[in-house]
Design an enzyme around this catalytic site. Sequence first.
Site, PDB file in Angstrom:
ATOM      1  N   ALA A   1     117.552 -53.543  49.387  1.00 32.00           N
ATOM      2  CA  ALA A   1     118.946 -53.210  49.666  1.00 32.00           C
ATOM      3  C   ALA A   1     119.563 -54.169  50.678  1.00 32.00           C
ATOM      4  O   ALA A   1     120.717 -54.590  50.542  1.00 32.00           O
ATOM      5  CB  ALA A   1     119.053 -51.773  50.173  1.00 32.00           C
TER       6      ALA A   1
ATOM      7  N   ASN B   1     117.215 -67.399  57.050  1.00 32.71           N
ATOM      8  CA  ASN B   1     115.989 -67.176  56.291  1.00 32.71           C
ATOM      9  C   ASN B   1     115.153 -66.015  56.814  1.00 32.71           C
ATOM     10  O   ASN B   1     114.427 -65.383  56.041  1.00 32.71           O
ATOM     11  CB  ASN B   1     115.136 -68.452  56.311  1.00 32.71           C
ATOM     12  CG  ASN B   1     113.719 -68.195  55.839  1.00 32.71           C
ATOM     13  OD1 ASN B   1     113.467 -67.982  54.657  1.00 32.71           O
ATOM     14  ND2 ASN B   1     112.774 -68.205  56.776  1.00 32.71           N
TER      15      ASN B   1
ATOM     16  N   LYS C   1     118.705 -57.247  51.180  1.00 31.61           N
ATOM     17  CA  LYS C   1     118.862 -58.548  50.548  1.00 31.61           C
ATOM     18  C   LYS C   1     119.993 -58.543  49.516  1.00 31.61           C
ATOM     19  O   LYS C   1     120.712 -59.536  49.351  1.00 31.61           O
ATOM     20  CB  LYS C   1     117.548 -58.979  49.892  1.00 31.61           C
ATOM     21  CG  LYS C   1     116.443 -59.277  50.899  1.00 31.61           C
ATOM     22  CD  LYS C   1     116.823 -60.431  51.822  1.00 31.61           C
ATOM     23  CE  LYS C   1     115.677 -60.888  52.681  1.00 31.61           C
ATOM     24  NZ  LYS C   1     116.017 -62.064  53.517  1.00 31.61           N
TER      25      LYS C   1
ATOM     26  N   ILE D   1     106.487 -65.830  46.089  1.00 28.38           N
ATOM     27  CA  ILE D   1     106.209 -67.090  46.771  1.00 28.38           C
ATOM     28  C   ILE D   1     104.996 -66.899  47.673  1.00 28.38           C
ATOM     29  O   ILE D   1     104.812 -65.839  48.275  1.00 28.38           O
ATOM     30  CB  ILE D   1     107.425 -67.548  47.609  1.00 28.38           C
ATOM     31  CG1 ILE D   1     108.700 -67.590  46.755  1.00 28.38           C
ATOM     32  CG2 ILE D   1     107.152 -68.908  48.247  1.00 28.38           C
ATOM     33  CD1 ILE D   1     108.670 -68.581  45.615  1.00 28.38           C
TER      34      ILE D   1
ATOM     35  N   TYR E   1     114.197 -52.920  51.956  1.00 25.62           N
ATOM     36  CA  TYR E   1     114.181 -54.389  51.981  1.00 25.62           C
ATOM     37  C   TYR E   1     115.090 -54.952  50.897  1.00 25.62           C
ATOM     38  O   TYR E   1     115.924 -55.825  51.161  1.00 25.62           O
ATOM     39  CB  TYR E   1     112.754 -54.878  51.779  1.00 25.62           C
ATOM     40  CG  TYR E   1     112.634 -56.370  51.584  1.00 25.62           C
ATOM     41  CD1 TYR E   1     112.815 -57.243  52.650  1.00 25.62           C
ATOM     42  CD2 TYR E   1     112.346 -56.901  50.335  1.00 25.62           C
ATOM     43  CE1 TYR E   1     112.703 -58.612  52.479  1.00 25.62           C
ATOM     44  CE2 TYR E   1     112.228 -58.265  50.153  1.00 25.62           C
ATOM     45  CZ  TYR E   1     112.414 -59.118  51.224  1.00 25.62           C
ATOM     46  OH  TYR E   1     112.307 -60.475  51.038  1.00 25.62           O
TER      47      TYR E   1
ATOM     48  N   ASP F   1     114.519 -63.976  69.657  1.00 21.94           N
ATOM     49  CA  ASP F   1     114.638 -62.851  68.730  1.00 21.94           C
ATOM     50  C   ASP F   1     116.071 -62.792  68.238  1.00 21.94           C
ATOM     51  O   ASP F   1     116.992 -62.537  69.021  1.00 21.94           O
ATOM     52  CB  ASP F   1     114.254 -61.556  69.447  1.00 21.94           C
ATOM     53  CG  ASP F   1     114.258 -60.346  68.529  1.00 21.94           C
ATOM     54  OD1 ASP F   1     114.762 -60.445  67.381  1.00 21.94           O
ATOM     55  OD2 ASP F   1     113.771 -59.281  68.965  1.00 21.94           O
ATOM     56  N   ILE F   2     116.274 -63.031  66.945  1.00 19.45           N
ATOM     57  CA  ILE F   2     117.642 -63.075  66.425  1.00 19.45           C
ATOM     58  C   ILE F   2     118.318 -61.716  66.464  1.00 19.45           C
ATOM     59  O   ILE F   2     119.547 -61.630  66.353  1.00 19.45           O
ATOM     60  CB  ILE F   2     117.697 -63.634  64.987  1.00 19.45           C
ATOM     61  CG1 ILE F   2     116.906 -62.746  64.015  1.00 19.45           C
ATOM     62  CG2 ILE F   2     117.212 -65.072  64.948  1.00 19.45           C
ATOM     63  CD1 ILE F   2     117.081 -63.136  62.555  1.00 19.45           C
TER      64      ILE F   2
END
Length: 256
Positions: A159, A93, A161, A190, A157, A66-67
Amino acid sequence: MTGMDNSTALQTSRIVAVTGAGTGIGRATARAFAAEGARVLAVGRRAEPLDETAAGYGHITPLAVDITAVGGPELIVRTALGLYGRLDVLVNNAGIVHSGALGTLTSEMIMPQIATNLIAPILLAQAALPSLETSGGAIVNVSTSVGQRAWPGSSVYAATKTALELLTRSWAVELAPRGVRVVAVAPGAIDTPIGEHQGLTSERLAAVREWQLAHTPLGRIGRPEEVAWAITRLAAPAASFVTGVVLPVDGGAVVA
């Protein structure tokens, strides 16, 4: 292959870490780098999708972590160095979305997005920096084209990015004297499982796709492999004079 051959291969292969590598863009990116001969550390929360990413690709090593966990970024870098001795490319990513209009947002919706989409990339880039400086490496951040326009219902989300794009430009200037390039790609619509991961119904997913198609000049949904192509090209040694750029991969959506 002999031990000497292994050592020589590692010296000539690039070492890449990709987060969110269990599905979608991350999976396609890990495989694209591996197809070029890179050694890839494929990072994600769940072991099974990572194993699927690595299936048939001998140069992909899965790492379930878990990052956002304390020590997670350091573990990723430590694992890459333990396996390969260095790190050349970091691809930030991993990302999550919890949609909701203002007035309906809760801490449980907001904080995981900030932790995964923004804080984790910062801490991971920081943990990887000494290795990337030694190798003259690159950081590739994965943003979104919606970060450059209004995105009602998914503003948190978007914000996170948008902030990642600012970090890209800031780090590019900050790290240029240290020989580290920082770039980003901004995917549009995508074909990935991110909608399913949000728990959207099939009807809601269809409505989202209809809106995306209407706002994409090329008139179709993109493929993860098309974003992976952009990531590998921006990270390539031939792109050594490119830094600070955010490249839309969105079928023209951001300029429409």
